[in-house]
Design a protein around this motif. Sequence first.
Motif, mmCIF file in Angstrom:
data_model
loop_
_atom_site.group_PDB
_atom_site.id
_atom_site.type_symbol
_atom_site.label_atom_id
_atom_site.label_comp_id
_atom_site.label_asym_id
_atom_site.label_seq_id
_atom_site.Cartn_x
_atom_site.Cartn_y
_atom_site.Cartn_z
ATOM 1 N N TYR A 27 -11.697 -24.457 -15.963
ATOM 2 C CA TYR A 27 -10.403 -25.092 -15.694
ATOM 3 C C TYR A 27 -9.256 -24.195 -16.150
ATOM 4 N N ILE A 28 -9.416 -23.560 -17.313
ATOM 5 C CA ILE A 28 -8.369 -22.669 -17.819
ATOM 6 C C ILE A 28 -8.303 -21.394 -16.978
ATOM 7 N N LEU A 29 -9.468 -20.797 -16.699
ATOM 8 C CA LEU A 29 -9.495 -19.565 -15.911
ATOM 9 C C LEU A 29 -8.982 -19.785 -14.491
ATOM 10 N N HIS A 30 -8.969 -21.017 -14.059
ATOM 11 C CA HIS A 30 -8.433 -21.357 -12.732
ATOM 12 C C HIS A 30 -6.903 -21.262 -12.714
ATOM 13 N N GLY A 31 -6.326 -21.017 -13.892
ATOM 14 C CA GLY A 31 -4.877 -20.869 -13.979
ATOM 15 C C GLY A 31 -4.161 -22.053 -14.601
ATOM 16 N N ASN A 32 -4.891 -22.896 -15.319
ATOM 17 C CA ASN A 32 -4.298 -24.029 -16.032
ATOM 18 C C ASN A 32 -4.109 -23.642 -17.496
ATOM 19 N N ILE A 33 -2.864 -23.520 -17.905
ATOM 20 C CA ILE A 33 -2.539 -22.954 -19.213
ATOM 21 C C ILE A 33 -2.106 -24.057 -20.179
ATOM 22 N N LYS A 116 0.365 -25.160 -14.391
ATOM 23 C CA LYS A 116 -0.379 -24.339 -13.452
ATOM 24 C C LYS A 116 0.309 -22.997 -13.287
ATOM 25 N N ASP A 117 -0.448 -21.916 -13.478
ATOM 26 C CA ASP A 117 0.084 -20.567 -13.318
ATOM 27 C C ASP A 117 -0.947 -19.748 -12.545
ATOM 28 N N PRO A 118 -0.899 -19.818 -11.207
ATOM 29 C CA PRO A 118 -1.903 -19.100 -10.396
ATOM 30 C C PRO A 118 -1.940 -17.605 -10.664
ATOM 31 N N SER A 119 -0.840 -17.024 -11.136
ATOM 32 C CA SER A 119 -0.814 -15.582 -11.372
ATOM 33 C C SER A 119 -1.752 -15.166 -12.498
ATOM 34 N N ARG A 120 -2.164 -16.117 -13.317
ATOM 35 C CA ARG A 120 -3.041 -15.782 -14.449
ATOM 36 C C ARG A 120 -4.492 -16.177 -14.179
ATOM 37 N N ALA A 121 -4.764 -16.683 -13.002
ATOM 38 C CA ALA A 121 -6.133 -17.098 -12.674
ATOM 39 C C ALA A 121 -7.076 -15.905 -12.669
ATOM 40 N N ILE A 122 -8.291 -16.144 -13.091
ATOM 41 C CA ILE A 122 -9.332 -15.112 -13.171
ATOM 42 C C ILE A 122 -10.499 -15.530 -12.286
ATOM 43 N N GLY A 499 -12.860 -22.896 -28.541
ATOM 44 C CA GLY A 499 -13.572 -21.696 -28.118
ATOM 45 C C GLY A 499 -13.244 -21.303 -26.700
ATOM 46 N N CYS A 500 -13.055 -22.300 -25.837
ATOM 47 C CA CYS A 500 -12.716 -22.005 -24.435
ATOM 48 C C CYS A 500 -11.326 -21.390 -24.335
ATOM 49 N N ALA A 501 -10.371 -21.910 -25.109
ATOM 50 C CA ALA A 501 -9.019 -21.348 -25.096
ATOM 51 C C ALA A 501 -9.035 -19.911 -25.609
ATOM 52 N N TYR A 502 -9.826 -19.659 -26.642
ATOM 53 C CA TYR A 502 -9.900 -18.306 -27.204
ATOM 54 C C TYR A 502 -10.489 -17.324 -26.188
ATOM 55 N N ALA A 503 -11.635 -17.681 -25.596
ATOM 56 C CA ALA A 503 -12.278 -16.788 -24.630
ATOM 57 C C ALA A 503 -11.368 -16.553 -23.427
ATOM 58 N N ALA A 504 -10.747 -17.619 -22.917
ATOM 59 C CA ALA A 504 -9.866 -17.473 -21.759
ATOM 60 C C ALA A 504 -8.683 -16.575 -22.083
ATOM 61 N N GLY A 505 -8.124 -16.734 -23.284
ATOM 62 C CA GLY A 505 -6.984 -15.905 -23.665
ATOM 63 C C GLY A 505 -7.324 -14.428 -23.695
ATOM 64 N N THR A 540 -2.485 -9.946 -1.222
ATOM 65 C CA THR A 540 -1.892 -10.937 -2.105
ATOM 66 C C THR A 540 -2.956 -11.941 -2.498
ATOM 67 N N SER A 541 -3.115 -12.158 -3.813
ATOM 68 C CA SER A 541 -4.123 -13.089 -4.300
ATOM 69 C C SER A 541 -3.627 -13.744 -5.568
ATOM 70 N N ALA A 542 -3.759 -15.060 -5.635
ATOM 71 C CA ALA A 542 -3.397 -15.828 -6.825
ATOM 72 C C ALA A 542 -1.982 -15.541 -7.264
ATOM 73 N N GLY A 543 -1.075 -15.355 -6.329
ATOM 74 C CA GLY A 543 0.318 -15.155 -6.673
ATOM 75 C C GLY A 543 0.676 -13.741 -7.039
ATOM 76 N N ARG A 544 -0.287 -12.808 -6.972
ATOM 77 C CA ARG A 544 -0.019 -11.422 -7.351
ATOM 78 C C ARG A 544 -0.190 -10.540 -6.133
ATOM 79 N N THR A 545 0.590 -9.453 -6.029
ATOM 80 C CA THR A 545 0.411 -8.447 -4.988
ATOM 81 C C THR A 545 -0.370 -7.298 -5.586
ATOM 82 N N LEU A 546 -1.539 -7.049 -5.055
ATOM 83 C CA LEU A 546 -2.431 -6.041 -5.606
ATOM 84 C C LEU A 546 -2.464 -4.830 -4.692
ATOM 85 N N SER A 547 -2.484 -3.672 -5.308
ATOM 86 C CA SER A 547 -2.554 -2.441 -4.536
ATOM 87 C C SER A 547 -3.953 -2.231 -4.010
ATOM 88 N N PRO A 548 -4.080 -1.723 -2.788
ATOM 89 C CA PRO A 548 -5.414 -1.415 -2.260
ATOM 90 C C PRO A 548 -5.942 -0.090 -2.763
#
Length: 622
Positions: A27-33, A116-122, A499-505, A540-548
């Motif tokens: 849930y956290i890695l999905h971008g829920n902070i 919700k912060d999609p830019s931080r999703a993993i 523990g989940c917050a620590y690992a996600a961080g 573009t993925s999860a709110g970020r523009t990634l270089s190819p």
Amino acid sequence: MAHGVPLPREVDTVIVGNGPSALILSYILHGNIPSYDESSPHPDHILHDKLHGRHENNNNNDLLDFDVDALTDHFAASRFSYSTQALPINVLLDTLVRPLGETDDAQKKTCLKWRKDPSRAIEHVIIGNTKSAGGQWVDNPVHASWDIGTLSYAGMLSLPGYSFDEHYKRRNGRSSPFYLRPSRREVADYLAAYPEQVGIAKYIHNGQHVTRVSRRNGGRGFYIGSHDILCKNLVLASGIFDTLIPPPAMLDPLLGLAPVTGVAPSPSPSPTSSSSAPDTILVVGSGFSAADVIISTPSNQKIIHVYKWAPTTSPSPLRACHQQAYPEYAGVYRRMKLAALSTPQSNSNYKRPRPRNLRSHSSGFDISRDWKATYEGLPNAEILDVKLTGDGLATVTFTSSKEGGGGGGGGNERSSFQRRVSSLAYVVGRRGSLDYLSTDLRAEFLPPRDGGSSSGSGTGTISGQTLREQANEDLEIAPHVFVIGSLTGDSLIRFAYGGCAYAAGKIMKRSRSRLDDAATKKGSATTTAPAPATATAPITSAGRTLSPGADNNVTIVNGVRSSSILNLNLNRSDGNASGHRSKTNTATSSPQIPAMNGLDGHEGGPMSLANGGGLPLDRRKD
């Protein structure tokens, strides 16, 4: 769940296990902070001031990157009864999720808010071996009724984004009663529904067994051999409850008898049932699993119960069960105590405690069966011999010690006797396993076994204490290997958040660092050479523009972002090495809420001393 969706060939993080802790982390890695809610201040003013001061220096004020020691160093001397047995980071997040502890089942106050912060999703995957999300709640190895109430109240079983109360209302059309102890069946149903409700189902792959997990050469990430997956981070959430501790070889013949089947007792069973009594079941164990088996049997089931009885040195965990909140567990403990009190004593110096008037404390469970006719408690008895009789039964020879009943010592007179039994429930504990990891990977954090020269090289089971010391130092027990959930030694769902917050961080911080490094390299490259005419468009993925470019070559397949060439520049020195390091303190009992006091080695909530006990213990409604 991710039905029909193939697992990615490469992914940032793999979570092994699909229990509650894995779901919280997903849930956290999905971008829920998670962040501290200033508008709902914590009743501990010292903790509030620390978090408020942190907010002034941190615009985001999220709870994924913080100094746990600084925030919790006053807990031991606080007037609030913080748990001294759970890991500090787990206690911190627990008290922020439910600042009033067990006393709050009506206000449902919380000091956390989620954004919700999609830019931080993993991008990550969860791989679990149970048929649906929920881990041990779905596949409990103990043969017991699915309708026994849980130890925790419903509010303490809730996961972020979709609470148990929301699920209960969705299923039943009304809010759940206060201080509800939901059944295992209800909790399993809630956890199975959770992923779809919070949008993480696409990450979860159930009914699959992970094996042959190893670190790649040069420490560049991990390889999941069973699924042919490469990943940068590995999270161990497989728990410590997968398998029952096996019985000694002497009892092997009993394993061939009819299996134990959990039959839930009816709401008002008659102690004088006219049906023929089932053959005798032998139950070995003194904890909750043994009690679950006993509770699950029909009211006319004959039970022989062998258990350790040493209340002064190693008391049964059932002793902590309050009569009002846990009548069935308290009732089983009462049977065990009565049997121990009736055991002859050969030590004349031992003073038997005066029995209380147990009749005045009787519950519905106590009168649900004729205990004198159906229950035989054998405290500290030993099994000498087992012989099958050819009629589906076995004759078991016991020897009883006359020195039981409280650890009085002295005396060694023993007597032997025989009983015929039809089945065995050997429930002295459960364990987990990390044998899905390679020998070399286990050796990075597991101590040598049985004095062997190779750390963690042998196979075997693990308990909540196996990794406790490492987890107390750092939940990242090896570079890019994290443990969460009961593997840390804290088995309650309420203590999984920390523990989940620590690992996600840590995972998010490193991911951001890699992206920033890649952007810097890309910027440097474009200043020295023109872009090729055939350059592809950025993705573009999860709110970020990634270089190819080569450093972040990303593809999107079925909505899953993955890197076709992993950039596994793993650097553990990320400026947060002291993240949650702290030592636990000596445990003290909580004076409030006997319903949870001492269960699972944890104490009452932080309002136990501060609130003065304004709420009743049990406000459950029929």
